[in-house]
Design an enzyme around this catalytic site. Structure first.
Site, PDB file in Angstrom:
ATOM      1  N   GLU A 166       0.879  -1.171   0.000  1.00  0.00           N
ATOM      2  CA  GLU A 166       0.000   0.000   0.000  1.00  0.00           C
ATOM      3  C   GLU A 166       0.907   1.209   0.000  1.00  0.00           C
ATOM      4  O   GLU A 166       1.569   1.508   0.995  1.00  0.00           O
ATOM      5  CB  GLU A 166      -0.917  -0.030   1.227  1.00  0.00           C
ATOM      6  CG  GLU A 166      -2.106   0.916   1.116  1.00  0.00           C
ATOM      7  CD  GLU A 166      -1.799   2.308   1.631  1.00  0.00           C
ATOM      8  OE1 GLU A 166      -1.432   3.181   0.799  1.00  0.00           O
ATOM      9  OE2 GLU A 166      -1.894   2.512   2.835  1.00  0.00           O
ATOM     10  N   CYS A 173      -2.504   8.581   3.533  1.00  0.00           N
ATOM     11  CA  CYS A 173      -2.477   8.099   2.148  1.00  0.00           C
ATOM     12  C   CYS A 173      -3.820   8.298   1.476  1.00  0.00           C
ATOM     13  O   CYS A 173      -3.888   8.530   0.266  1.00  0.00           O
ATOM     14  CB  CYS A 173      -2.062   6.629   2.111  1.00  0.00           C
ATOM     15  SG  CYS A 173      -3.085   5.555   3.132  1.00  0.00           S
TER      16      CYS A 173
END
Length: 451
Positions: free
Chosen positions: A227, A261
């Site tokens: 990720e 994020c």
């Protein structure tokens, strides 16, 4: 020696002696030995321990929250919210893991055939500093419930949080070796990945870190889940409820001082509503309380490190030189960075193309739905996108045209234990959370039995 520093005042918090090769090997061997026992525990045994972790998190929320706030500058109220989410995650997997991993019977021409989900072994996690507890918990909880054990390489700047996490699992009753914190820097990661005890790796972090981990794991044929951040778009169509949308977009961009994020970093506005929307948005930005992250009413704290604030400032200045207009904010004082709004941003500017990991939003306008979709997809990242419109039929038609790993309509992108989390493009691959996440580190085994 690993040092942790309070980014708010620059004071040293603690020092940690790094694990040498012998200590590191011993930790891995203990993890492997424990795996051979843990893999055969029942789901009920695992669930009871995970539920105890949830209880301890709630009991010690103030202690854990303060540790996060001191180490990376997260506003204290948001640190507590992070911990509540961790407890929720524990409860979700404690109650659902057994069903998610039960055998799946398939009708074939054989007497019996089914798919089973079995643990892989010792899984390594390389985790970032921005959510010191949550990022780790969303890895280790499903890993343990699946019968794996885990070792953690946390960001050096939050090593105190990493140590508390290890203590948390031991106090909850997990045997030594189920969850182990490795006190190492980034240079030691390759050595650990290549160790034959490690069977898979998961990483949340930057593109360079992800590329390095994937390359190393690939060289020894080990599974990875990555990720790697995002450049999420917030798309506001002309029929959106402006007041509600402004409120959502503020939270999407500025929560955790913009260091997320899944933050909405690009604000795409239909040209017909740009003026009224920006009037409300800038007023809201100016109203955000900036200050000491230990104060209850602080919404914008300090960035985790001064060098990260400098990087954000450089992206801003380069974009302004290319024609972006600074509407509010833009000032930096060491690791402090004001909530900032840039308008007249084009798709060629750094603040549009690159991930701005801090409290800065880039505003771009569009005329048509097609142009909005093109702008959404004009990014190498693909973690998530938010669409704001009262025309839900139109929104659903636009969903498959957005290439991101998640599309949220009239809501900010967020993670939920029951929903898969992950991206496309340079946002990475694989999924965390839900039944998809717990199966990532399982041997998906075909079993065929004939009479």
């Amino acid at each position: 020696m690993i040092q942790t520093i309070n980014p708010y005042n620059g004071e040293k918090l603690a020092e940690y002696t790094e694990d040498n090769s012998r200590t590191l090997q011993k930790k891995l061997e203990i993890a492997q030995q424990q795996y051979e026992k843990w893999r055969f525990t029942s789901y009920d045994q695992r669930a009871q321990l995970i539920l105890e972790v949830a209880k301890l998190i709630r009991k010690k929320t103030d202690k854990y929250a303060m540790q996060m706030t001191l180490e990376m500058g997260k506003p204290i109220s948001q640190s507590r919210s992070e911990l509540e989410k961790c407890a929720w995650l524990c409860e979700y997997y404690a109650h659902n893991a057994e069903q998610q991993l039960e055998n799946e019977y398939v009708k074939t021409d054989h007497f019996k055939s089914y798919v089973s989900y079995e643990p892989l072994g010792v899984v390594m996690a390389v985790m970032p500093w921005n959510y010191p507890f949550w990022q780790v918990m969303r890895f280790i909880v499903p890993a343990l419930m699946a019968g794996n054990v885990g070792v953690l390489k946390h960001a050096s700047s939050v090593m105190g949080s990493a140590q508390l996490l290890q203590e948390l699992f031991l106090e909850a009753g997990f045997p030594k070796g189920c969850f182990t914190n490795l006190i190492i820097g980034s240079k030691a990661v390759e050595q650990v990945i290549k160790n034959p005890i490690i069977k898979a790796v998961t990483l949340t972090g930057s593109k360079p870190a992800g590329s390095a981990v994937a390359a190393t794991a690939g060289s020894v044929i080990k599974k990875t889940v990555l990720e790697l951040g995002g450049n999420n778009a917030l798309v506001v169509f002309k029929d959106a409820d402006l007041e509600k949308t402004v409120e959502t977009c503020i939270a999407a961009r500025y929560q955790n001082t913009g260091q997320s994020c899944i933050a909405g970093k690009r604000l795409l506005l239909h040209e017909d509503i740009t003026a009224p929307f920006m009037e409300l948005f800038i007023k809201a930005v100016k109203g955000l309380k900036i200050g000491d992250p230990q104060q209850e009413d602080t919404y914008i704290g300090v960035m985790s490190r001064e060098d990260l604030a400098i990087e954000l400032e450089e992206l801003m200045n380069r974009s302004i030189e290319m024609g972006a207009k600074l509407m509010v904010g833009g000032n930096r004082d060491k690791a402090f960075f004001e909530p900032t709004v840039l308008t007249q941003v084009t798709s060629e500017m750094p603040v549009f193309k690159e991930e701005t990991f801090g409290p800065l939003i880039a505003v771009t306008t569009f005329k048509t739905d097609d142009e909005a979709v093109q702008l959404v997809n004009k990014s190498e990242f693909g973690l998530g996108v938010s669409l704001f419109t009262q025309d839900l039929e139109k929104a659903q038609k636009l969903v498959p045209r957005c290439s991101d790993g998640a599309v949220f309509v009239n809501a900010k992108v967020s993670s939920h234990p029951a929903l898969p989390f992950g991206g496309t493009g340079i946002s990475g691959y694989g999924r965390e959370l839900s039944h998809f996440g717990i199966r990532e580190f399982c041997n998906v085994k075909t079993v065929v039995i004939d009479s």
